[in-house]
Design a protein around this motif. Structure first.
Motif, PDB file in Angstrom:
ATOM      1  N   ASP A 163       0.807  -1.227   0.000  1.00 29.55           N
ATOM      2  CA  ASP A 163       0.000   0.000   0.000  1.00 29.55           C
ATOM      3  C   ASP A 163       0.835   1.269   0.000  1.00 29.55           C
ATOM      4  O   ASP A 163       0.286   2.365  -0.026  1.00 29.55           O
ATOM      5  CB  ASP A 163      -0.936   0.003   1.218  1.00 29.55           C
ATOM      6  N   LEU A 164       2.148   1.131   0.042  1.00 29.48           N
ATOM      7  CA  LEU A 164       3.023   2.302   0.030  1.00 29.48           C
ATOM      8  C   LEU A 164       3.418   2.617  -1.400  1.00 29.48           C
ATOM      9  O   LEU A 164       3.938   1.766  -2.117  1.00 29.48           O
ATOM     10  CB  LEU A 164       4.276   2.042   0.872  1.00 29.48           C
ATOM     11  N   HIS A 165       3.199   3.843  -1.823  1.00 25.90           N
ATOM     12  CA  HIS A 165       3.454   4.201  -3.212  1.00 25.90           C
ATOM     13  C   HIS A 165       4.934   4.317  -3.529  1.00 25.90           C
ATOM     14  O   HIS A 165       5.349   4.001  -4.635  1.00 25.90           O
ATOM     15  CB  HIS A 165       2.744   5.502  -3.556  1.00 25.90           C
ATOM     16  N   GLY A 166       5.742   4.769  -2.625  1.00 29.49           N
ATOM     17  CA  GLY A 166       7.157   5.011  -2.909  1.00 29.49           C
ATOM     18  C   GLY A 166       8.091   3.875  -2.549  1.00 29.49           C
ATOM     19  O   GLY A 166       9.312   3.999  -2.686  1.00 29.49           O
ATOM     20  N   ARG A 167       7.561   2.777  -2.064  1.00 30.89           N
ATOM     21  CA  ARG A 167       8.389   1.641  -1.643  1.00 30.89           C
ATOM     22  C   ARG A 167       7.832   0.358  -2.216  1.00 30.89           C
ATOM     23  O   ARG A 167       6.647   0.265  -2.518  1.00 30.89           O
ATOM     24  CB  ARG A 167       8.399   1.517  -0.114  1.00 30.89           C
ATOM     25  N   ALA A 168       8.706  -0.645  -2.316  1.00 33.63           N
ATOM     26  CA  ALA A 168       8.281  -1.972  -2.761  1.00 33.63           C
ATOM     27  C   ALA A 168       9.203  -3.004  -2.148  1.00 33.63           C
ATOM     28  O   ALA A 168      10.397  -2.738  -1.946  1.00 33.63           O
ATOM     29  CB  ALA A 168       8.316  -2.084  -4.282  1.00 33.63           C
TER      30      ALA A 168
END
Length: 109
Positions: free
Chosen positions: A58-63
């Motif tokens: 759910d985090l846009h800047g992390r994976a």
């Protein structure tokens, strides 16, 4: 025996690696995030590993991406995981923040 599966007493080793990635600032939507993650996962699969996005969903800047490999020798498992790590580390569009690796043998619980 025709059609029977031959069972070998050989060793089997599995290895896993989890890559924590920082994505570019323009990945402010899940659609943009997928545009970075999907090509990396596809490239990892060319090493004949299982690969998937496993965390920070759910985090846009992390994976978080993970790979798993099975082989008869630990050296081959390490070689494949090294290749996967190099691939991810050399992707100019993302920053590799950390890698967690594990190697399992037949005697591990």
């Amino acid at each position: 025996m025709r059609g029977a599966l031959a069972v070998s007493s050989g060793a089997m080793f599995t290895g896993t690696a989890v890559f924590d990635l920082l994505l570019p600032g323009d990945s402010r939507s899940l659609k943009a995030k997928r545009s970075y993650v999907r090509p990396i996962v596809a490239a990892l699969r060319r090493f004949e590993v299982s690969a998937a996005e496993v965390g920070a969903l759910d985090l846009h800047g992390r994976a978080q991406l993970a790979v798993a490999v099975v082989a008869a020798e630990t050296a081959h498992v390490r070689e494949v995981l090294d290749s996967c790590e190099r691939l991810v580390a050399n992707r100019p569009e993302v920053e590799l923040l950390s890698v967690r690796r594990r190697l399992y043998g037949v005697d591990d619980d």
